[in-house]
Design a protein around this motif. Structure first.
Motif, mmCIF file in Angstrom:
data_model
loop_
_atom_site.group_PDB
_atom_site.id
_atom_site.type_symbol
_atom_site.label_atom_id
_atom_site.label_comp_id
_atom_site.label_asym_id
_atom_site.label_seq_id
_atom_site.Cartn_x
_atom_site.Cartn_y
_atom_site.Cartn_z
ATOM 1 N N LEU A 82 10.745 -3.462 12.134
ATOM 2 C CA LEU A 82 10.261 -2.148 11.736
ATOM 3 C C LEU A 82 11.392 -1.143 11.551
ATOM 4 N N ASP A 83 12.462 -1.259 12.343
ATOM 5 C CA ASP A 83 13.587 -0.342 12.182
ATOM 6 C C ASP A 83 14.199 -0.470 10.789
ATOM 7 N N GLU A 84 14.272 -1.705 10.286
ATOM 8 C CA GLU A 84 14.820 -1.911 8.942
ATOM 9 C C GLU A 84 13.879 -1.355 7.878
ATOM 10 N N TYR A 85 12.583 -1.587 8.047
ATOM 11 C CA TYR A 85 11.619 -1.075 7.077
ATOM 12 C C TYR A 85 11.617 0.449 7.037
ATOM 13 N N ALA A 86 11.907 1.067 8.162
ATOM 14 C CA ALA A 86 11.918 2.526 8.217
ATOM 15 C C ALA A 86 13.186 3.129 7.619
ATOM 16 N N ASP A 87 14.195 2.298 7.341
ATOM 17 C CA ASP A 87 15.467 2.752 6.798
ATOM 18 C C ASP A 87 15.527 2.384 5.318
ATOM 19 N N SER A 88 15.437 3.381 4.449
ATOM 20 C CA SER A 88 15.367 3.127 3.007
ATOM 21 C C SER A 88 16.621 2.485 2.441
ATOM 22 N N SER A 89 17.738 2.556 3.167
ATOM 23 C CA SER A 89 18.985 1.982 2.661
ATOM 24 C C SER A 89 19.065 0.481 2.836
ATOM 25 N N THR A 90 18.138 -0.110 3.628
ATOM 26 C CA THR A 90 18.144 -1.555 3.843
ATOM 27 C C THR A 90 17.296 -2.260 2.785
ATOM 28 N N GLU A 91 17.458 -3.577 2.691
ATOM 29 C CA GLU A 91 16.668 -4.358 1.732
ATOM 30 C C GLU A 91 15.184 -4.265 2.058
ATOM 31 N N ARG A 92 14.835 -4.384 3.354
ATOM 32 C CA ARG A 92 13.432 -4.279 3.737
ATOM 33 C C ARG A 92 12.896 -2.866 3.460
ATOM 34 N N GLY A 93 13.706 -1.849 3.737
ATOM 35 C CA GLY A 93 13.277 -0.484 3.459
ATOM 36 C C GLY A 93 13.002 -0.271 1.982
ATOM 37 N N GLY A 94 13.839 -0.845 1.133
ATOM 38 C CA GLY A 94 13.621 -0.746 -0.302
ATOM 39 C C GLY A 94 12.337 -1.429 -0.730
ATOM 40 N N CYS A 95 12.025 -2.569 -0.102
ATOM 41 C CA CYS A 95 10.776 -3.274 -0.413
ATOM 42 C C CYS A 95 9.563 -2.444 -0.019
ATOM 43 N N LEU A 96 9.657 -1.760 1.113
ATOM 44 C CA LEU A 96 8.561 -0.891 1.550
ATOM 45 C C LEU A 96 8.314 0.214 0.525
ATOM 46 N N LEU A 97 9.383 0.875 0.070
ATOM 47 C CA LEU A 97 9.243 1.943 -0.912
ATOM 48 C C LEU A 97 8.626 1.422 -2.204
ATOM 49 N N LYS A 98 9.097 0.291 -2.666
ATOM 50 C CA LYS A 98 8.596 -0.264 -3.921
ATOM 51 C C LYS A 98 7.114 -0.586 -3.836
ATOM 52 N N ARG A 99 6.670 -1.207 -2.739
ATOM 53 C CA ARG A 99 5.270 -1.603 -2.619
ATOM 54 C C ARG A 99 4.355 -0.372 -2.510
ATOM 55 N N ILE A 100 4.778 0.637 -1.744
ATOM 56 C CA ILE A 100 3.948 1.841 -1.638
ATOM 57 C C ILE A 100 3.875 2.556 -2.983
ATOM 58 N N CYS A 101 4.985 2.587 -3.715
ATOM 59 C CA CYS A 101 4.959 3.170 -5.059
ATOM 60 C C CYS A 101 3.941 2.447 -5.937
ATOM 61 N N GLU A 102 3.922 1.137 -5.867
ATOM 62 C CA GLU A 102 2.985 0.358 -6.669
ATOM 63 C C GLU A 102 1.539 0.658 -6.281
ATOM 64 N N GLN A 103 1.295 0.773 -4.970
ATOM 65 C CA GLN A 103 -0.072 0.980 -4.505
ATOM 66 C C GLN A 103 -0.590 2.385 -4.798
ATOM 67 N N LEU A 104 0.268 3.388 -4.670
ATOM 68 C CA LEU A 104 -0.175 4.769 -4.805
ATOM 69 C C LEU A 104 0.186 5.392 -6.145
ATOM 70 N N GLY A 105 0.960 4.683 -6.975
ATOM 71 C CA GLY A 105 1.208 5.156 -8.328
ATOM 72 C C GLY A 105 2.358 6.129 -8.485
ATOM 73 N N PHE A 106 3.290 6.175 -7.530
ATOM 74 C CA PHE A 106 4.442 7.069 -7.659
ATOM 75 C C PHE A 106 5.473 6.465 -8.611
ATOM 76 N N ASP A 107 6.227 7.328 -9.289
ATOM 77 C CA ASP A 107 7.365 6.856 -10.074
ATOM 78 C C ASP A 107 8.575 6.608 -9.182
ATOM 79 N N SER A 108 8.659 7.341 -8.086
ATOM 80 C CA SER A 108 9.652 7.049 -7.054
ATOM 81 C C SER A 108 9.144 7.624 -5.746
ATOM 82 N N LEU A 109 9.673 7.106 -4.653
ATOM 83 C CA LEU A 109 9.260 7.531 -3.315
ATOM 84 C C LEU A 109 10.491 7.625 -2.426
ATOM 85 N N GLY A 110 10.553 8.657 -1.616
ATOM 86 C CA GLY A 110 11.622 8.785 -0.641
ATOM 87 C C GLY A 110 11.100 9.365 0.654
ATOM 88 N N TYR A 111 11.658 8.905 1.759
ATOM 89 C CA TYR A 111 11.314 9.424 3.081
ATOM 90 C C TYR A 111 12.519 10.133 3.679
#
Length: 476
Positions: free
Chosen positions: A421-450
């Motif tokens: 979870l620590d990696e997913y919460a960090d957007s700079s990691t590979e897992r963090g990037g995957c989290l951003l991409k999937r949420i963008c796909e689900q909610l329709g954002f062109d980009s997402l940042g935390y």
């Protein structure tokens, strides 16, 4: 969550308590109550549902029959309160804010010790404030009882107790999850106690004293006295600054609105350094608490701040008033009134205070595209929420899987993802990037940042070790 206000004075305090409680309405939507006494042993009390009627309207007629030189009241997102309790301590009124995760265990222990009964609500559950009163009554004096109650529960407990002679006891949670602040009447008539500092400034009181973690203070018209010292430990909730706190309030010397401007500034600064700032026509806040974060973001990145849609609040002040999710979603939709001229063919970046379940935010994005937006970018003013809060009742959801970030982690990696979870919460990691991409796909954002956890803590500006970040990192 909830909030409370109390006052002890040489004069009548009904209007002080009435407006003081009303100014906590942003902290709860279910029930509210007030109780007053004049020091002769009599009480006036009333509790109402405020799910469909605002506090001020619901209690307007009651204030005509209330009187008293001491009073306490509350806004509650949980059980009816304040309660009147009669015990070997005499008769006292009590109101609480917090959460008790081990309530069933404490109830069983109470029965094993010889306790006879609790009043059951229609659901069969026991009112948590009544449970706290029962714990207090197991000790020989009120202060010892309050300390015992706080030691016994798992969660958090901040409370007010008012005795039949008008004395008010205020107790801050042992870890300081919420603030408790005393104000002094500028005319010297008495003192008040509040969760939100801005509340009493409009009522003729000025800042006097902020309780430390675990501190218990006795308040009378003549003054206040610490009857149990502060513990020195503190884990005040970060969400007070990010979302729940009112803009005018200060906690531990840090103003809410100032923190939110700084938070947006830090988000944009860090994105610029990372090269991830998108080109947009407007930066906007998701009303209302996202707006100051967005102002800070726009000021830092040099974009134009705008309000592409306005929240209609005269009749729909809070989107989650009804318990039915379908009705809540429909109300959220009805509140959003577009300004088509600021949406059509525009590239928009929105900043929200947080992304919790994501349902309403997804509906908002659809609404913006239907109105003609060219792009919709989303930023969250705090990191991905990974854990349900065990200390304060922030959400009706009880499972971590109600949180969109945790659901997406489970979709991406199954239970194995919980180890990372620590990696997913960090957007700079590979897992963090995957989290951003999937949420963008689900909610329709062109980009997402935390916002990052270090960035949020920098914006709060107090010692990071004194801030609770459990819902982001799971660390107590």
């Amino acid at each position: 969550m909830g909030g409370f206000f109390g006052a002890a004075s040489k004069r009548d305090v009904v209007l002080d308590v009435f407006f003081g409680v009303d100014y906590h309405s942003h902290l709860g939507t279910r029930r509210a109550g007030m109780v007053f006494c004049d020091g002769t042993g009599g009480f006036n009390k009333e509790i109402h549902s405020i799910e469909n009627t605002p506090f001020r309207s619901r209690f307007d007629k009651d204030i005509e029959r209330f009187h008293g030189t001491s009073g306490i009241g509350c806004i509650s997102d949980t059980d009816p309160q304040p309660l009147l309790v009669r015990s070997h301590h005499g008769t006292f009124a009590i109101t609480t804010v917090g959460a008790i995760s081990n309530a069933n265990e404490l109830i069983d222990e109470y029965f094993e010790r010889g306790g006879a009964q609790f009043m059951a609500m229609s659901s069969g559950a026991v009112n948590h404030t009544e449970l706290v009163a029962a714990l207090i009554n197991q000790k020989d004096d009120l202060v010892e009882g309050i300390m015992f109650a706080q030691r016994s529960i798992k969660g958090s407990l901040t409370l007010l107790v008012m005795t039949e002679d008008g004395v008010i006891y205020a107790a801050r949670d042992p870890h300081g999850r919420l603030p408790v602040i005393i104000g002094r009447d500028v005319n010297g008539d008495g003192y008040c106690v509040s969760l939100e500092s801005f509340v009493y400034h409009k009522l003729g009181y000025e800042d006097e004293y902020e309780l430390g973690s675990g501190e218990i203070v006795c308040i009378t018209p003549e003054g206040y006295e610490t009857v149990a010292p502060a513990s020195g430990e503190m884990k005040i909730c970060a969400f007070l600054w990010v979302y729940y706190g009112y803009p005018n309030s200060n906690y531990e010397g840090m103003n809410v609105e100032v923190m939110r401007y700084r938070n947006g500034h830090i988000m944009a600064r860090d994105e610029a350094l990372a090269g991830t700032l998108p080109e947009v026509d407007y930066v906007a806040g998701v009303p209302d608490s996202g707006t100051p974060h967005a102002i800070g973001y726009a000021n830092e990145c040099g974009a134009t701040f705008a309000r592409p849609f306005i929240k209609y609040t005269p009749t729909w002040s809070r989107s989650f008033m009804p318990t039915n999710q379908t009705v809540r979603d429909r109300i959220a939709e009805m509140k959003q009134i577009p300004v088509p001229e600021l949406i059509r063919d525009k590239r928009l970046l929105f900043v929200d205070d947080s992304i919790v379940r994501g349902t309403q935010l997804g509906n908002t994005v659809n609404f913006l595209y239907e109105t003609g937006a060219a792009e919709v970018h989303m930023r969250s003013a705090c990191p991905p929420i990974m854990f349900s809060c065990p200390y304060l009742s922030f959400s009706r959801g009880k499972s971590d899987m109600d949180l969109i970030a945790r659901r997406v982690v489970r979709e991406l990696e199954g239970p194995e993802g919980d180890k990372h979870l620590d990696e997913y919460a960090d957007s700079s990691t590979e897992r963090g990037g995957c989290l951003l991409k999937r949420i963008c796909e689900q909610l329709g954002f062109d980009s997402l940042g935390y916002q990052s956890l270090p960035g949020m803590l920098e914006a709060i500006g107090i010692d990071p070790t004194k801030v609770c970040t459990y819902c982001w990192d799971g660390r107590e």
